[in-house]
Scaffold this active site. Structure first.
Site, PDB file in Angstrom:
ATOM      1  N   ASP A  44     -46.695 -14.369  21.400  1.00 12.81           N
ATOM      2  CA  ASP A  44     -46.467 -15.868  21.379  1.00 12.81           C
ATOM      3  C   ASP A  44     -46.325 -16.428  22.626  1.00 12.81           C
ATOM      4  OD1 ASP A  44     -45.998 -18.044  19.737  1.00 12.81           O
ATOM      5  OD2 ASP A  44     -43.784 -17.873  19.747  1.00 12.81           O
ATOM      6  N   CYS A  83     -51.609 -18.439  -2.626  1.00  9.24           N
ATOM      7  CA  CYS A  83     -50.589 -19.587  -2.767  1.00  9.24           C
ATOM      8  C   CYS A  83     -50.736 -20.243  -4.191  1.00  9.24           C
ATOM      9  CB  CYS A  83     -50.677 -20.647  -1.839  1.00  9.24           C
ATOM     10  SG  CYS A  83     -50.042 -20.072   0.034  1.00  9.24           S
ATOM     11  N   CYS A  85     -48.707 -23.239  -6.456  1.00  5.59           N
ATOM     12  CA  CYS A  85     -47.282 -23.528  -5.822  1.00  5.59           C
ATOM     13  C   CYS A  85     -47.242 -24.528  -4.537  1.00  5.59           C
ATOM     14  CB  CYS A  85     -46.733 -22.177  -5.217  1.00  5.59           C
ATOM     15  SG  CYS A  85     -45.178 -22.304  -4.691  1.00  5.59           S
ATOM     16  N   CYS A  87     -39.912 -29.972   2.315  1.00  8.87           N
ATOM     17  CA  CYS A  87     -39.730 -30.498   3.932  1.00  8.87           C
ATOM     18  C   CYS A  87     -38.980 -31.631   3.939  1.00  8.87           C
ATOM     19  CB  CYS A  87     -41.164 -30.670   4.300  1.00  8.87           C
ATOM     20  SG  CYS A  87     -40.977 -31.138   5.899  1.00  8.87           S
ATOM     21  N   CYS A 138     -41.988 -32.367  12.304  1.00  7.63           N
ATOM     22  CA  CYS A 138     -41.049 -31.268  11.958  1.00  7.63           C
ATOM     23  C   CYS A 138     -39.855 -30.741  12.807  1.00  7.63           C
ATOM     24  CB  CYS A 138     -42.153 -29.741  12.231  1.00  7.63           C
ATOM     25  SG  CYS A 138     -41.337 -28.242  11.953  1.00  7.63           S
ATOM     26  N   CYS A 166     -35.742 -24.884  11.622  1.00  7.81           N
ATOM     27  CA  CYS A 166     -35.650 -25.293  10.170  1.00  7.81           C
ATOM     28  C   CYS A 166     -36.295 -24.463   9.331  1.00  7.81           C
ATOM     29  CB  CYS A 166     -36.147 -26.587  10.056  1.00  7.81           C
ATOM     30  SG  CYS A 166     -36.281 -27.222   8.197  1.00  7.81           S
ATOM     31  N   CYS A 191     -38.952 -24.659   4.394  1.00  8.87           N
ATOM     32  CA  CYS A 191     -40.312 -24.127   3.960  1.00  8.87           C
ATOM     33  C   CYS A 191     -40.577 -22.743   3.874  1.00  8.87           C
ATOM     34  CB  CYS A 191     -41.619 -24.972   4.839  1.00  8.87           C
ATOM     35  SG  CYS A 191     -41.766 -24.346   6.497  1.00  8.87           S
ATOM     36  N   CYS A 216     -40.545 -20.039  -0.232  1.00 15.43           N
ATOM     37  CA  CYS A 216     -41.690 -19.163  -0.763  1.00 15.43           C
ATOM     38  C   CYS A 216     -41.677 -18.252  -1.754  1.00 15.43           C
ATOM     39  CB  CYS A 216     -42.454 -18.653   0.575  1.00 15.43           C
ATOM     40  SG  CYS A 216     -43.995 -17.623   0.405  1.00 15.43           S
TER      41      CYS A 216
END
Length: 370
Positions: free
Chosen positions: A133, A187, A190, A197, A213, A240, A243, A247
């Site tokens: 990253d 997904c 869903c 959000c 965001c 945050c 989201c 899941c």
């Protein structure tokens, strides 16, 4: 040889403490490049200029390292042992993203990747490069290519085994390894991640506008938090998880195996009063070894001021008044807004006192708008 080496490398991953691993080609489909360039053209990366300056390398791994033939992707489960959303109801405390409640994952993951990389070099003589990253590498699409998971509608990687809670790392290599089959999308219908959000940061499924965001606003955005997003921030002071937390695939990753990623008691839901008083030295001490430290004291205390303004806790007014004199303009401005939310009756007198002395235009604008 390729299959035997691949099998050995995947065994190394488990030995090093990774929960998932797979092999991807050292290339991405042209559709990924088009998606990235569209994201940048629309300005959805906000102030993250580094995404634009190295876009071509990000879009195509072999542009970053032409000799690479395979990319080994690794995933490490950091699923929380508590519901991350429960902290949002503790209005006088701050909510810190799960990934930042303990050690910096960059350090933990990179150390283990380097161990595997050394073994690969010793065993095969091949060249390797390690990434976590901090380089122009699109880890999530590559992890999908390696069969670890798929990019969900929230644009994060989702795994059938670990839900939305995986740290990712990559080893590029000159080895021509046996590749895994890309994971397909599971997904379905869903939309939990889109619906929850707080700032409507998803223009459409599988698309993110980082400028809206809360993770971007609290971590990457350097200036005042745009007024439209202050109330929706609630008490989120770093990142945050909304989201990710909703899941449904998370049921397979309900607690982290790695003690390194269990929340520190003092960072699970820290008191806003204590955080607001942090100077730079105290901030660095509290967040030593944590990714929060990279954000810097001023930006972090700015977030704390917004959270205090949303707390409805009148006992924090004196705490806010102390920050109106802060050396940082971004903190002073956020403190003015917090005061306007908690004690609007004090604004008029304080504006007369402070506005004529204020030299920063953004803080002056806060006083006039309060």
């Amino acid at each position: 040889m390729s299959e035997a080496v691949t099998t050995r490398i995947l065994a190394m991953a488990k030995e090093a403490g990774f929960d998932a691993a797979g092999i991807a080609p050292a290339s991405l489909p042209e559709s990924m490049r088009e998606k990235l360039l569209r994201f940048l053209k629309l300005g959805r990366h906000g102030t993250m200029g580094w995404m634009e300056t190295r876009a071509e390398q990000r879009a195509q791994p072999q542009t970053l390292w032409p000799e690479a033939k395979s990319i080994i992707m690794f995933g490490m489960n950091y699923g929380p042992d508590k519901d991350p959303l429960s902290a949002l109801s503790e209005k006088s405390n701050g909510a810190i993203s799960v990934y930042a409640q303990n050690r910096d994952y960059h350090d933990v993951v990179k150390k283990r990747l380097k161990r595997i990389a050394r073994e690969i070099v010793e065993d095969t003589g091949a060249e390797v490069k390690v990434f976590v990253d901090t380089a122009p590498v699109m880890e999530k699409p590559l992890a999908a290519q390696a069969g670890i998971g798929w990019q969900g509608k929230h644009t994060n990687l989702v795994s059938r085994e670990f839900g939305s809670w995986l740290f990712l790392g990559a080893i590029f290599t000159t080895l021509d390894l046996t590749q895994d089959k890309p994971e397909s999308d599971h997904c379905g219908s869903c939309n939990n991640c889109l619906d929850i959000c707080p700032t409507n940061a998803f223009p459409a499924p599988y698309q993110l506008d980082a400028q809206r965001c809360i993770s971007y606003l609290t971590i990457e955005h350097p200036g005042p938090i745009p007024r439209a997003f202050r109330k929706p921030m609630g008490n989120r002071i770093y990142g945050c998880d909304d989201c990710l937390a909703v899941c449904p695939w998370n049921k397979f990753a309900d607690r982290a195996k790695e003690a390194a990623f269990h929340a520190r008691d003092d960072l699970h839901s820290p008191a806003l009063r204590d955080l607001a008083s942090l100077n730079d030295t105290a901030f660095r001490a509290l967040f030593s070894g944590s990714p929060v430290k990279r954000t810097g004291r001023d930006r972090f205390v700015r977030n704390v001021m917004i959270a205090i303004g949303n707390s409805g806790d009148d006992s924090l007014v004196e705490t806010v008044l102390e920050r109106i004199h802060d050396d940082s303009a971004v903190v002073r401005g956020a403190a003015v807004w917090a005061l306007s939310q908690l004690a609007p009756q004090k604004i008029e007198a304080l504006r007369s006192k402070h506005l004529t002395k204020e030299t920063d235009e953004t803080v002056c604008a806060e006083w006039l708008a309060a």
